[in-house]
Design a protein around this motif. Structure first.
Motif, short mmCIF file in Angstrom:
data_model
loop_
_atom_site.label_atom_id
_atom_site.label_comp_id
_atom_site.label_asym_id
_atom_site.label_seq_id
_atom_site.Cartn_x
_atom_site.Cartn_y
_atom_site.Cartn_z
N PRO A 70 0.82 -1.22 0.00
CA PRO A 70 0.00 0.00 0.00
C PRO A 70 0.85 1.27 0.00
N ARG A 74 1.21 3.84 -3.25
CA ARG A 74 0.78 5.22 -2.99
C ARG A 74 1.91 6.20 -3.29
N ASP A 79 -2.43 4.12 -9.56
CA ASP A 79 -3.74 3.59 -9.19
C ASP A 79 -3.66 2.06 -9.16
N GLU A 99 -11.54 -6.42 2.35
CA GLU A 99 -10.73 -5.51 3.17
C GLU A 99 -9.42 -5.15 2.46
N HIS A 102 -10.09 -2.72 -0.35
CA HIS A 102 -10.30 -1.38 0.19
C HIS A 102 -8.97 -0.73 0.55
N THR A 103 -8.04 -1.53 1.06
CA THR A 103 -6.73 -1.00 1.43
C THR A 103 -6.04 -0.36 0.22
N PHE A 104 -6.25 -0.94 -0.95
CA PHE A 104 -5.62 -0.44 -2.16
C PHE A 104 -6.52 0.52 -2.95
N GLY A 105 -7.71 0.76 -2.46
CA GLY A 105 -8.59 1.70 -3.14
C GLY A 105 -9.16 1.21 -4.45
N THR A 106 -9.34 -0.11 -4.58
CA THR A 106 -9.93 -0.66 -5.79
C THR A 106 -11.24 -1.36 -5.47
N ARG A 107 -12.14 -1.37 -6.43
CA ARG A 107 -13.43 -2.04 -6.27
C ARG A 107 -13.56 -3.23 -7.21
#
Length: 287
Positions: A70, A74, A79, A99, A102-107
């Motif tokens: 992460p 970042r 992305d 979870e 979410h930590t990596f900001g992907t859906r």
């Protein structure tokens, strides 16, 4: 315009330390890529059996599972376009995968081809489609989308005229399951890649791009050469036609993945060469 990204497994051998990973991710950003596609088994300590199986498949994962991915991603300004995981783990503990995503900001969660699985067994493949539908429905409830990523095993026949991939297209629910199409592997299996992409249609959310050809120069010892992955534009895949189709359905991201046969045996030099094709054809930079 779709984002462009690199599959993490392409750089596994370069990411043994924080410094090595940071340098490699910086090179990806500098080459013009927007993001990276991560594998959960490379972002956490990698089990021995996974290392053995991926190496046997020609895709060594490296030893970067202990690194702070992460933070590395970042700080590189990349992305995360999606997270690859395995179906067994997703079925057993979906909350863990959600979870981590979410930590990596992907859906976007991607299931790849199964190990030790008989893709010629119709009942087994139909069971796989049911599992994918169930997992996709659960992920949708958490605001995530589930995609299936192919290799060449899905083009085995379950009956005359019908492949496992046909069943995956026909029996998965597009509300819950869509596709990350890797066009290299159906080409290797003798499939019409453009026709296949058109069949996938708007269910194509991510496209794994690669070229296919040979690096041999000059006279060859025999008239039969072995094809392998190539930098974009250096092989014989109909990349421009495939890109046009992918853009027609508003593909979300184009992900480069190669495992070997890199120019100068360097994945970074290879992804830099491929970036030139992407800049010209995807981003419209003809300089």
């Amino acid at each position: 315009m779709p984002r462009t990204a690199i599959q993490q497994i392409m750089i596994g051998s370069l990411c043994k330390t924080d410094a090595g990973a940071a340098q490699t991710l910086a090179a990806i950003k500098a080459a013009g890529y927007d993001g990276i596609e991560l594998n959960d088994f490379m972002c956490t300590p990698t089990p021995f059996v996974v290392r053995v199986l991926t190496r046997a498949a020609g895709m060594p994962v490296g030893g970067g599972g202990k690194l702070d991915w992460p933070k590395l991603v970042r700080e590189a300004g990349l992305d995360v376009v999606s997270l690859h995981t395995n179906l067994g783990g997703l079925k057993e503990n979906p909350e863990k995968t959600i979870e981590l995503a979410h930590t990596f900001g992907t859906r976007t969660i991607v299931i790849t081809g199964m190990y030790r699985f008989d893709y010629s067994d119709r009942a087994a493949v139909e069971g796989l489609t049911q599992d994918l539908n169930a997992c996709g429905k659960e992920l949708a409830g958490a605001g995530m989308q589930l995609l299936y990523h192919n290799h060449n095993c899905e083009f085995r026949k379950v009956a005359p005229g019908t492949t496992a991939y046909d069943l995956l297209l026909e029996q998965t629910d597009p509300t819950y399951v869509n596709f990350e199409l890797d066009t290299y592997w159906p080409a290797e299996a003798g499939v019409d890649t453009l026709g296949l992409m058109r069949r996938v249609g708007e269910r194509l959310r991510l496209w794994h791009i690669n070229d296919r050809g040979t690096r041999i120069e000059g006279a060859s010892m025999t008239p039969i050469l072995t094809s392998d992955s190539m930098e974009l534009g250096y092989g014989n895949m109909p990349l421009e036609e495939l890109l046009a189709q992918a853009q027609t359905v508003n593909v979300e991201a184009i992900v480069l993945e190669t495992h070997k046969n890199w120019v100068d045996k360097s994945p970074v030099k290879s992804l830099e060469l491929s970036a030139a094709w992407l800049r010209e054809h995807v981003q419209g930079d003809v300089k």
